[in-house]
Design an enzyme around this catalytic site. Sequence first.
Site, short mmCIF file in Angstrom:
data_model
loop_
_atom_site.label_atom_id
_atom_site.label_comp_id
_atom_site.label_asym_id
_atom_site.label_seq_id
_atom_site.Cartn_x
_atom_site.Cartn_y
_atom_site.Cartn_z
N ASP A 1 36.50 40.11 48.41
CA ASP A 1 36.73 39.30 49.18
C ASP A 1 37.75 38.81 49.30
OD1 ASP A 1 35.94 36.27 49.98
OD2 ASP A 1 34.52 35.86 48.78
N PHE B 1 33.76 32.21 43.77
CA PHE B 1 34.00 31.59 44.82
C PHE B 1 33.96 32.43 46.17
CE2 PHE B 1 33.43 28.84 48.87
CZ PHE B 1 32.70 27.78 48.24
N LYS C 1 38.90 32.62 56.83
CA LYS C 1 40.19 31.21 57.44
C LYS C 1 40.90 31.15 57.96
CE LYS C 1 39.19 29.39 52.45
NZ LYS C 1 38.85 28.34 52.57
#
Length: 402
Positions: A227, A142, A256
């Site tokens: 990532d 993702f 995040k």
Amino acid sequence: MATTELLSSEQIISLAKKHLIGNYTRYPVCLVRGSNSWVWDAEGNRYLDLFPGWGCGLLGHCPPRVVQAVQEQVAALIHVPNTWYTEPQALLAQAIGERTDFGGMSFFCNSGTEANEAAIKLARLNGRPKGKYKIITLTGSFHGRTYGALTATAQPKYHAGVEPMLPGFNYAAFGDLDGIAKAIDGETCAIMFEPIQGEGGVNVPPAGFVEGVRALCDQHGLLMILDEVQTGMGRTGKWFAHQHWNVKPDIVTLAKALAGGVAMGGMVAKPEVADKLKPGTHAATFGGNPLAARAALATIETIEQEGLLDRAIQIGERFRTRFLELKEKCPLVTDVRAKGAMIGVELNIEGAAVVQGCLEKGLLVNCTHQTVLRLLPALTLSDEQLEDGCDIIADVLLGLRP
Ligand SMILES: Cc1ncc(COP(=O)(O)O)c(C=O)c1O
């Protein structure tokens, strides 16, 4: 106009349903306040949050150093464009670069998907002189919702209805080095993956995988893009998860937890790779603004001063022990995966009922990939909160029939 504090949860939810586009599955809870791992709703009900901010709350809600830094900065300078220099942005780039093992140079943006777009462009800019532009990504990944990151996300369910996707992406299976080797051709410029897949179900790679991808990149002259939007900034007990395997990537993306809950993304690259991003090739209006940069500096300071990298490891070990004990008693639990404070409990039933059951007992948890309970707790979680959270999850699971 009334402030939300005057409205009941019911009123707020009804307003939201009338005026907000319905692209989220939401629980009927309206949160108004948070402190560390606690949040409160509009009626004053308290919840223990083991998934604060969808992974952004690495330090819990409203961490004091971040609150103070933002309060000071908001009164001094909120935003200036990148036509000017600011001290917080320069200091942040230095702090991040010093924590990478490759002298990383930073570009800042506002989210994970934007950080990945920057990485995709930078990989192509590096590959272009050699006629290389394709990027290999991995099943179950993702990477975000904008078109480049979405195409990189090798899960058909996210592409359905919005095709055609971007050209130049090939997919291989997570953990399968032979499959990745087969997917490489003369036009491949990079391999991009999450060192531990988050949304895909907290998938920790098999031994030798991360190092194996590095070796393939070296052999074929490819860039290794990691990532670390979910795994970065101490979540797994190291500043960056790849440091568990002692590999040096070429590009790392962050978001995040980067700014302790304030919106911020970043792409960090080796200097010789970063060099291809020239004025005019990429930009973000809000990227690296002083407010977010001060919040990120305060986040790094908190992690360091409170020894939270070690705490992440302790938290992960305790959750693992508790859930392995539960697995012995509860046939619904089939696997437990954890790396630091990134914890997945695989179930043989859909997890939605467990999330609902926990909510009813005042505990907030997440379920990903239909069957994986995912916890991304704050590193400031107390031992007591940890045990209470595990007790509630155990109660709920043991109360369900297989
Ligand atoms: C690994 C990873 N990359 C990228 C993203 C996208 O981040 P954002 O929602 O900030 O765009 C996410 C979000 O969950 C993620 O977990």
